[in-house]
Design a protein around this motif. Sequence first.
Motif, mmCIF file in Angstrom:
data_model
loop_
_atom_site.group_PDB
_atom_site.id
_atom_site.type_symbol
_atom_site.label_atom_id
_atom_site.label_comp_id
_atom_site.label_asym_id
_atom_site.label_seq_id
_atom_site.Cartn_x
_atom_site.Cartn_y
_atom_site.Cartn_z
ATOM 1 N N ALA A 93 -0.758 -8.770 8.939
ATOM 2 C CA ALA A 93 -0.133 -7.633 9.462
ATOM 3 C C ALA A 93 0.831 -6.730 8.306
ATOM 4 O O ALA A 93 0.749 -5.609 8.221
ATOM 5 C CB ALA A 93 0.809 -7.775 10.559
ATOM 6 N N LEU A 94 1.734 -7.721 7.782
ATOM 7 C CA LEU A 94 2.471 -7.217 6.751
ATOM 8 C C LEU A 94 1.733 -6.476 5.542
ATOM 9 O O LEU A 94 1.750 -5.268 4.985
ATOM 10 C CB LEU A 94 3.553 -8.158 6.384
ATOM 11 N N GLN A 95 0.565 -7.247 5.210
ATOM 12 C CA GLN A 95 -0.388 -6.967 4.151
ATOM 13 C C GLN A 95 -0.893 -5.358 4.507
ATOM 14 O O GLN A 95 -1.071 -4.799 3.693
ATOM 15 C CB GLN A 95 -1.283 -7.938 3.783
ATOM 16 N N HIS A 96 -1.376 -5.509 5.704
ATOM 17 C CA HIS A 96 -1.944 -4.049 6.202
ATOM 18 C C HIS A 96 -0.916 -3.212 6.346
ATOM 19 O O HIS A 96 -1.404 -1.815 5.823
ATOM 20 C CB HIS A 96 -2.413 -4.502 7.836
ATOM 21 N N ALA A 97 0.212 -3.129 6.560
ATOM 22 C CA ALA A 97 1.212 -2.124 6.307
ATOM 23 C C ALA A 97 1.203 -1.589 4.684
ATOM 24 O O ALA A 97 1.244 -0.526 4.651
ATOM 25 C CB ALA A 97 2.696 -2.764 6.766
ATOM 26 N N VAL A 98 1.397 -2.305 3.870
ATOM 27 C CA VAL A 98 1.454 -2.008 2.207
ATOM 28 C C VAL A 98 -0.051 -1.424 1.955
ATOM 29 O O VAL A 98 -0.076 -0.455 1.378
ATOM 30 C CB VAL A 98 1.726 -3.382 1.726
ATOM 31 N N THR A 99 -1.132 -2.024 2.671
ATOM 32 C CA THR A 99 -2.264 -1.451 2.109
ATOM 33 C C THR A 99 -2.458 -0.089 2.774
ATOM 34 O O THR A 99 -3.344 0.590 2.186
ATOM 35 C CB THR A 99 -3.359 -2.411 2.523
ATOM 36 N N SER A 100 -1.833 0.236 3.558
ATOM 37 C CA SER A 100 -1.882 1.723 4.216
ATOM 38 C C SER A 100 -1.474 2.846 3.138
ATOM 39 O O SER A 100 -1.940 3.832 3.094
ATOM 40 C CB SER A 100 -1.088 1.795 5.476
ATOM 41 N N GLY A 126 9.502 -6.785 -1.585
ATOM 42 C CA GLY A 126 8.717 -6.066 -0.836
ATOM 43 C C GLY A 126 8.685 -4.672 -0.896
ATOM 44 O O GLY A 126 7.623 -3.751 -0.990
ATOM 45 N N GLY A 127 9.704 -4.229 -1.727
ATOM 46 C CA GLY A 127 9.871 -2.975 -2.476
ATOM 47 C C GLY A 127 8.817 -2.547 -3.308
ATOM 48 O O GLY A 127 8.330 -1.769 -3.434
ATOM 49 N N LEU A 128 8.676 -3.867 -4.302
ATOM 50 C CA LEU A 128 7.780 -3.677 -5.458
ATOM 51 C C LEU A 128 6.255 -3.652 -4.874
ATOM 52 O O LEU A 128 5.536 -2.878 -5.346
ATOM 53 C CB LEU A 128 8.031 -4.811 -6.367
ATOM 54 N N ASP A 129 6.267 -4.454 -3.551
ATOM 55 C CA ASP A 129 4.990 -4.387 -3.344
ATOM 56 C C ASP A 129 4.471 -2.952 -2.881
ATOM 57 O O ASP A 129 3.190 -2.550 -3.021
ATOM 58 C CB ASP A 129 4.860 -5.251 -1.874
ATOM 59 N N VAL A 130 5.206 -2.244 -2.312
ATOM 60 C CA VAL A 130 5.034 -0.934 -1.626
ATOM 61 C C VAL A 130 4.840 0.095 -2.805
ATOM 62 O O VAL A 130 3.863 0.891 -2.651
ATOM 63 C CB VAL A 130 6.211 -0.583 -0.848
#
Length: 269
Positions: free
Chosen positions: A93-100, A119-123
């Motif tokens: 679910a967290l991965q899906h959020a970033v992938t959006s 997580g900021g860097l992921d985004v």
Amino acid sequence: MSLTVAVSDHVAEVTLLGPGKGNVMGPDFWRELPVVFGALDADPEVRAVVLTGSGAHFSYGLDLPAMMPTWGEVLAEGALAAPRARFLDEVRALQHAVTSVAACRKPVIAAVSGWCIGGGLDVIAAADVRVASADARFSLREVKVAIVADLGSLQRLAGVIGEGHLRELALTGKDIDADRALRIGLVNDVYPDQAAALTAARTTAAEIAANPPLAVQGTKDVLGHEREHRVADGLRYVAAWNAAFLPSKDLGEAVQAFLGRRPPEFTGQ
């Protein structure tokens, strides 16, 4: 509760509001991010997106204390298959959020000031273009808290900064400044201060928005076609790896050290 959106002249500006001065990413953020970017993707009036943080920092990353209640079962010693399966769903679910962010057909320009951690860097890795102010600091810090980064940095940044730089950042968890980020290609440009970086991001977004929208969206789609297939496979793998191996005494020690504001003592267990 964790994001605001303003739209003007075909450009949407999304601002992180997370609790505290560092825009930490807790349950509200992860729930709202895909909703916001799904809506922007579907909005014909939006042709480009600027993503930035409120206050002095982009984001301190994952709100560990706020997320721990949903992870408690799998962190328990001897966790069985059912809690691990629920944890796998949580990671996905967290991965899906970033992938959006990456999947949004409207190009996304990230303007980073202050800290951009975990997580900021992921985004921002999921954005199309990144700019920074001179005070920006970046850290792929998960390894320091006994976590394998699982929200996209390991999969997306190799194509941005190269394999060697990515391995250095991911394996050391070190912090880098805006100058180093510019030299390795993590950001396109560095500006004197937060206002100048945000102005530059808005200018780039306006330039994109002035182009034929379907051609812009098609260009982003073609550019991302090969990468996103590879990223999706990598995300599935790391989610399964963490569901199997994340629970550890080192992770518990990292959390306790963080809450106690002391250096952790890792044992490899």
